[in-house]
Enzyme design. Sequence first.
Site, mmCIF file in Angstrom:
data_model
loop_
_atom_site.group_PDB
_atom_site.id
_atom_site.type_symbol
_atom_site.label_atom_id
_atom_site.label_comp_id
_atom_site.label_asym_id
_atom_site.label_seq_id
_atom_site.Cartn_x
_atom_site.Cartn_y
_atom_site.Cartn_z
ATOM 1 N N SER A 97 5.711 -15.604 -26.458
ATOM 2 C CA SER A 97 6.648 -15.996 -27.674
ATOM 3 C C SER A 97 6.491 -17.605 -27.589
ATOM 4 O O SER A 97 6.065 -18.321 -26.623
ATOM 5 C CB SER A 97 7.986 -15.711 -27.746
ATOM 6 O OG SER A 97 8.826 -16.210 -28.725
ATOM 7 N N TYR A 126 16.361 -13.749 -24.675
ATOM 8 C CA TYR A 126 14.864 -13.717 -25.154
ATOM 9 C C TYR A 126 14.044 -14.597 -24.460
ATOM 10 O O TYR A 126 12.920 -14.106 -24.056
ATOM 11 C CB TYR A 126 15.059 -13.894 -26.665
ATOM 12 C CG TYR A 126 13.813 -13.797 -27.434
ATOM 13 C CD1 TYR A 126 13.279 -12.299 -27.705
ATOM 14 C CD2 TYR A 126 12.686 -14.581 -27.899
ATOM 15 C CE1 TYR A 126 12.242 -12.243 -28.337
ATOM 16 C CE2 TYR A 126 11.518 -14.494 -28.482
ATOM 17 C CZ TYR A 126 11.289 -13.089 -28.887
ATOM 18 O OH TYR A 126 10.245 -12.769 -29.382
#
Length: 257
Positions: free
Chosen positions: A138, A151
């Site tokens: 990401s 995350y």
Amino acid sequence: MKRFRFPGGTAVVTGAASGIGAALAAELASRGMRLVLLDRDAAGLARVHSGLSDVDVTTHVVDLSDAAAISAVAQRVPDVRLLVNNAGVALAGRFDEVTLEEFDWLIAVNFRAVVHLTHALLPALKAEPGSHLVTVSSLFGLIAPGGQAAYSASKFAVRGFTEALRRELTRDAVGVSVVHPGGIRTRIAANARVGSGVDRAELVAGLRRIDRLLRMPPERAAQIIARGVERRNPRILIGADARLLDLASRAWPRRVP
């Protein structure tokens, strides 16, 4: 290493029921690959399957947080030329606003599932000449802003795991890429699990801010990933935001979140 050859090979794609995974399934099908698609969303998988005409497609409904289920599915995949670990979930909230159970759930899907499926299918990848492994990290595997402790932890872990595997698999001639998408128009933020201690008003405001940043269609992201795989690129940065923040995080590490 020679360029990756798509036609005639089998691609395993996780998180294939929507977003980047669904778009990547269509892109790989257009390049002549057989598909094995994994997701926990049975209805979404069925929609993706129905949209892929004249393509050899197998779907498996599986909860990727379940290691035993991953192992069972892997045993039903006889050959693999391309493995794409794309599935991911999000968790809204600062570290002090989420429970350890919520944190562990995200790590199980975003990181441990990548480890388990890669380990299970690695013998098949090694046995297939010219194979390739892809993991989707990401933008938050490059930077770690506040409010994204869980995350970012998972996506930095994916990045480190992949970069180590790239070195380990060189002698086996298995290509390895880690993908860092920027603002892709998917529903991962809207579908995020909400930490038990999160203020709802702050959550709504945060989702609105995030939504404005999600601009690139997943189909374009899929094209970029496929091109990066074909060229055996070790890192695939998707979007100007990912490229700029990657550069900034290295040039000014104390100023970038």
